[in-house]
Design an enzyme around this catalytic site. Structure first.
Site, PDB file in Angstrom:
ATOM      1  N   CYS A   2       0.848  -1.176   0.000  1.00 33.86           N
ATOM      2  CA  CYS A   2       0.000   0.000   0.000  1.00 33.86           C
ATOM      3  C   CYS A   2       0.895   1.240   0.000  1.00 33.86           C
ATOM      4  CB  CYS A   2      -0.882  -0.011   1.223  1.00 33.86           C
ATOM      5  SG  CYS A   2      -1.509  -1.648   1.624  1.00 33.86           S
ATOM      6  N   ARG A  27       0.981   2.866  -8.317  1.00 25.36           N
ATOM      7  CA  ARG A  27       1.332   1.589  -7.684  1.00 25.36           C
ATOM      8  C   ARG A  27       0.164   0.613  -7.657  1.00 25.36           C
ATOM      9  NH1 ARG A  27       5.091   1.699  -3.342  1.00 25.36           N
ATOM     10  NH2 ARG A  27       3.543   0.508  -2.218  1.00 25.36           N
ATOM     11  N   TRP A  74      -3.984  -1.709  -0.681  1.00 26.45           N
ATOM     12  CA  TRP A  74      -4.025  -2.851  -1.600  1.00 26.45           C
ATOM     13  C   TRP A  74      -4.361  -4.022  -0.694  1.00 26.45           C
ATOM     14  CZ3 TRP A  74      -3.470  -4.224  -6.693  1.00 26.45           C
ATOM     15  CH2 TRP A  74      -3.083  -5.527  -6.986  1.00 26.45           C
ATOM     16  N   ASN A 100       1.497  -0.023   6.325  1.00 21.52           N
ATOM     17  CA  ASN A 100       1.862  -0.838   5.156  1.00 21.52           C
ATOM     18  C   ASN A 100       2.519  -2.100   5.665  1.00 21.52           C
ATOM     19  OD1 ASN A 100       1.106   1.044   3.353  1.00 21.52           O
ATOM     20  ND2 ASN A 100       3.128   1.440   2.507  1.00 21.52           N
ATOM     21  N   GLY A 101       2.339  -3.211   4.966  1.00 22.74           N
ATOM     22  CA  GLY A 101       2.997  -4.454   5.370  1.00 22.74           C
ATOM     23  C   GLY A 101       1.969  -5.471   5.837  1.00 22.74           C
ATOM     24  N   GLU A 487       8.661 -20.737 -19.476  1.00 25.15           N
ATOM     25  CA  GLU A 487       8.413 -19.398 -18.953  1.00 25.15           C
ATOM     26  C   GLU A 487       9.436 -18.405 -19.525  1.00 25.15           C
ATOM     27  OE1 GLU A 487       6.312 -17.642 -17.685  1.00 25.15           O
ATOM     28  OE2 GLU A 487       7.356 -15.986 -16.709  1.00 25.15           O
ATOM     29  N   LYS A 491       8.825 -15.038 -21.813  1.00 23.75           N
ATOM     30  CA  LYS A 491       9.294 -13.703 -21.412  1.00 23.75           C
ATOM     31  C   LYS A 491      10.064 -13.044 -22.543  1.00 23.75           C
ATOM     32  CE  LYS A 491       7.607 -13.189 -18.607  1.00 23.75           C
ATOM     33  NZ  LYS A 491       6.621 -13.524 -17.608  1.00 23.75           N
ATOM     34  N   GLU A 494       7.708 -11.951 -25.366  1.00 26.26           N
ATOM     35  CA  GLU A 494       6.852 -10.840 -24.971  1.00 26.26           C
ATOM     36  C   GLU A 494       7.523  -9.485 -25.052  1.00 26.26           C
ATOM     37  OE1 GLU A 494       4.174 -10.993 -21.185  1.00 26.26           O
ATOM     38  OE2 GLU A 494       5.821 -12.399 -20.960  1.00 26.26           O
ATOM     39  N   HIS A 510      13.903 -35.410 -31.817  1.00 28.64           N
ATOM     40  CA  HIS A 510      12.681 -35.867 -32.505  1.00 28.64           C
ATOM     41  C   HIS A 510      12.141 -34.790 -33.447  1.00 28.64           C
ATOM     42  CE1 HIS A 510      12.634 -39.470 -30.088  1.00 28.64           C
ATOM     43  NE2 HIS A 510      12.926 -38.690 -29.038  1.00 28.64           N
ATOM     44  N   LYS A 607      -2.097  -5.919 -19.467  1.00 31.99           N
ATOM     45  CA  LYS A 607      -1.749  -6.532 -18.188  1.00 31.99           C
ATOM     46  C   LYS A 607      -2.823  -7.511 -17.742  1.00 31.99           C
ATOM     47  CE  LYS A 607       0.685  -7.258 -14.553  1.00 31.99           C
ATOM     48  NZ  LYS A 607       1.803  -8.185 -14.749  1.00 31.99           N
TER      49      LYS A 607
HETATM   50  C1  F6R Z   1       3.207 -13.048 -19.123  1.00 28.52           C
HETATM   51  C2  F6R Z   1       1.952 -12.664 -18.528  1.00 28.52           C
HETATM   52  C3  F6R Z   1       0.713 -13.359 -18.974  1.00 28.52           C
HETATM   53  C4  F6R Z   1      -0.196 -13.620 -17.760  1.00 28.52           C
HETATM   54  C5  F6R Z   1      -1.541 -14.195 -18.231  1.00 28.52           C
HETATM   55  C6  F6R Z   1      -2.440 -14.539 -17.057  1.00 28.52           C
HETATM   56  O1  F6R Z   1       4.274 -12.302 -18.611  1.00 28.52           O
HETATM   57  O2  F6R Z   1       1.908 -11.795 -17.702  1.00 28.52           O
HETATM   58  O3  F6R Z   1       0.993 -14.539 -19.648  1.00 28.52           O
HETATM   59  O4  F6R Z   1       0.453 -14.512 -16.906  1.00 28.52           O
HETATM   60  O5  F6R Z   1      -2.188 -13.277 -19.048  1.00 28.52           O
HETATM   61  O6  F6R Z   1      -2.703 -13.419 -16.286  1.00 28.52           O
HETATM   62  P1  F6R Z   1      -3.311 -13.566 -14.830  1.00 28.52           P
HETATM   63  O7  F6R Z   1      -2.265 -14.226 -13.988  1.00 28.52           O
HETATM   64  O8  F6R Z   1      -3.606 -12.170 -14.386  1.00 28.52           O
HETATM   65  O9  F6R Z   1      -4.521 -14.420 -14.950  1.00 28.52           O
END
Ligand code: F6R
Length: 612
Positions: A2, A27, A74, A100-101, A487, A491, A494, A510, A607
């Site tokens: 927060c 934030r 938050w 906060n915390g 993963e 990354k 992306e 294969h 996001k």
């Molecule tokens: C990759 C990324 C996405 C999310 C996916 C699910 O860096 O951020 O692949 O992981 O869109 O999002 P959440 O976790 O919010 O359901």
């Protein structure tokens, strides 16, 4: 995570507080509130929703006080609501507090205070703080200038966890007391005024002169002065520091981008996610869950359902649950699961993993599982998010708001939470005791090992510089390392727009090996002692065909065979993805920077994917 703002001076406090909160909006938060003192009494204005809504609260313009505290929340304990918003007062309305915390032992303290006759109006951990201060204040018979400070110090000595706290009191209308432990807090010095904040950007437009507080340093603030004390209340001197940052770099704590800041926040995110749930020598506890041995024995299958990075966390979870709890576990991509008519009945446990808790496919998969009679459990980073409202049970990562589109600290926190869930199941089932013991120890050691892993930055940056113009990169691993390969490839795609593929290393011959040509980059992860030799042989095959290689490992290998080797600390194989992914998060970041791309907002991505 927060946000906190405070002011003590000669100007009307409320506009300064609201202005500070607005500067912390980046934030992420769900509620906001302020508290001031006028005519020796405390006023509080708060609500869920945006900071600007505070302007609409009736009476806000009448707050004339020149001392005040403010907060954006938050949610961690209790859903976003007016009652759960900060500031919180004690029962006698003598103290107002923002925090906060996370107070890990709040349940125990709450029970104690309830026995002492205190009443609680919110579900937060924070509300125990003003009441605990009041408890010690009412027991202190000395009437000197340090009484308030002593009461706060006594209260803090009972708190386990992390906190940054601001306290004002109607009995001390010309003072504010602040303290921090494992949660940031700074004091900005003005002319006959002091500003307080969890984050420099909130008050950077008022001053550039700051006192940076260390853990368990207490401060009594007045309009003209700031007196500092150590944890035993001995007076100490603090040096003023001048901050040269501009507003944008201040929001990122001096990091160039949110993604880098979030990568470096991983030790904290994981400490907070572990919280009080796990210690080495007591049973693992989830307040939110009440699973029994009979229920766990009756489960025919666990589905871990999610999208993207969250689904990759599920892959790491499957390894642990199957191996330690011996419950068949499948990982599903939510957008596939919802349409593939999965076999589900009332003996199925469906776990949905989502940082945002708002991903449309994950929500739809959850609804489908409920319709088919499964028990549902949500894992989210956002309290009160859609999946947590929909599921039978919810547990939380405490990674704090993740602002960069590419997920980093949410992923590692999800893997940690899944490992704690695995232990919780195993302890109820009374199986795999030896493995549980070693996993517990490994989880607790993770934050300090992440700090060590982050030291690879310079070496990774150099490798990134060598390959940033490439068109294709391959990631290989076996077992748990393959989940990290997946993963890491995601990354890189992306945020650097480089075509990246991941394969189980044994699959190479294969088909994919046909793509290996001179100078192509192959990145491999080798953390499982049982599989390292096999992966080395696979990499040998690509080296023979001219590939450049980067290896991330915690095993003894012949470094000379490879172009670059990143050695990371050893840990239990089940949680090794939490360490091995870090150099590869950094690699994607530095490649994206070299290419001059917008790391935090990659093209075409959002996001939170709230549409199908
Ligand atoms: C990759 C990324 C996405 C999310 C996916 C699910 O860096 O951020 O692949 O992981 O869109 O999002 P959440 O976790 O919010 O359901």
């Amino acid at each position: 995570m927060c946000g906190i703002v405070g002011y003590i001076g000669t100007k009307k406090a409320s506009p300064i507080l609201i202005n500070g909160l607005l500067r912390l909006e980046y934030r992420g938060y769900d509620s906001a509130g302020i508290s001031t003192i006028e005519n020796n009494s405390i006023s509080i204005m708060k609500d869920k929703g945006r900071v600007k809504n505070l302007y609409n609260l009736s009476g806000i313009d009448d707050l004339e006080g020149t001392i005040g505290i403010a907060h954006t929340r938050w949610a961690t304990h209790g859903k976003p609501s007016k009652e759960n918003s900060h500031p919180h007062m004690d029962n006698s309305k003598t103290f107002s507090v923002v925090h906060n915390g996370i107070i890990e032992n709040y349940n125990e303290l709450k029970k104690f205070l309830i026995k002492e006759g205190y009443i609680f109006y919110s579900q937060t951990d924070t509300e125990i703080i003003p009441n605990l201060i009041h408890y010690y204040y009412s027991k202190d018979n000395k009437q000197d200038d340090l009484k308030l400070l002593r009461s706060i110090k006594n209260a803090c000595s009972k708190l386990k966890g992390s906190f940054a706290i601001e306290v004002i009191s109607k009995d001390y209308p010309d003072n504010m007391i602040v303290v921090r432990k494992d949660s940031p807090l700074v004091i900005g010095k003005g002319d006959n005024e002091n500003y307080i904040s969890s984050d420099i950007p909130a008050i950077l437009s008022f001053t550039r002169e700051f006192y940076l507080l260390e853990d368990l340093e207490f401060v009594i603030l007045s309009r003209h002065d700031a007196k500092f004390y150590d944890k035993d209340l001995n007076s100490i001197n603090k040096r003023i520091q001048t901050i040269e940052w501009n507003a944008s770099s201040a929001e990122k704590d001096g990091f160039d981008d949110y993604m880098l800041k979030e990568i470096y926040e991983q030790p904290t995110a994981i400490r907070e996610t572990i919280g009080a749930k796990l210690t080495e020598d007591s049973k693992c506890e989830f307040d939110e869950l009440d699973f029994t041995k009979e229920y766990l024995q009756s489960i025919n299958k666990i589905y871990l359902v999610a999208c993207g990075t969250a689904m990759h966390a599920g892959l790491a979870g499957k390894n642990m649950i199957e191996h330690i709890c011996k419950i068949p576990t499948e990982v599903d991509i939510a957008s596939e699961f919802r349409y593939r008519d999965p076999i589900i009945d009332n003996k199925t446990l469906c776990v949905f993993i989502s940082q945002s808790g708002e991903t449309a496919d994950t929500i739809a998969a959850l609804k489908l599982s409920k319709e088919k009679g499964a028990k549902t459990l949500a894992i989210s980073n956002v309290i009160g998010s859609s999946i947590t409202r929909e599921a039978d049970f919810s547990i939380y990562t405490h990674a704090g708001p993740e602002i960069a589109v590419a997920s980093t600290k949410a992923y590692t926190s999800q893997v940690v939470l899944l490992s704690i869930l695995t232990i919780y199941f195993a302890e109820i089932l009374k199986i795999s005791e030896k493995e549980v013991k070693s996993l517990k120890k490994a989880i607790i050691e993770l934050p300090s090992k992440i700090e060590k892993t982050l030291k690879c930055t310079e070496k990774i940056k150099k490798f990134g510089h060598r390959i940033y113009q490439e068109k294709d990169v391959f990631f290989l691993g076996r077992g748990v390392d393959e989940t990290v390969a997946k993963e890491s490839a995601l990354k890189l795609k992306e945020i650097s727009y480089i075509h990246a593929e991941s394969y189980p290393a044994g699959e190479l011959k294969h088909g994919p090996i046909a793509l290996i040509e001179n100078n192509i980059t192959v990145i491999s992860i080798m953390t499982d002692p049982k599989l390292v030799e096999k992966t080395v042989s696979n990499i040998q095959e690509v080296i023979t065909r001219g590939a450049k290689t980067l290896v991330v490992t915690n095993q003894k290998i012949d470094d000379k065979m490879f172009d670059t080797v990143i050695h990371i600390p050893e840990t239990n194989s089940f949680v090794s993805p939490i360490l091995s992914v870090i150099p590869l998060q950094l690699l994607s970041y530095y490649i994206s920077k070299e290419k001059g791309l917008d790391v935090d907002k990659p093209r075409n991505l959002a996001k939170s994917v709230t549409v199908e």
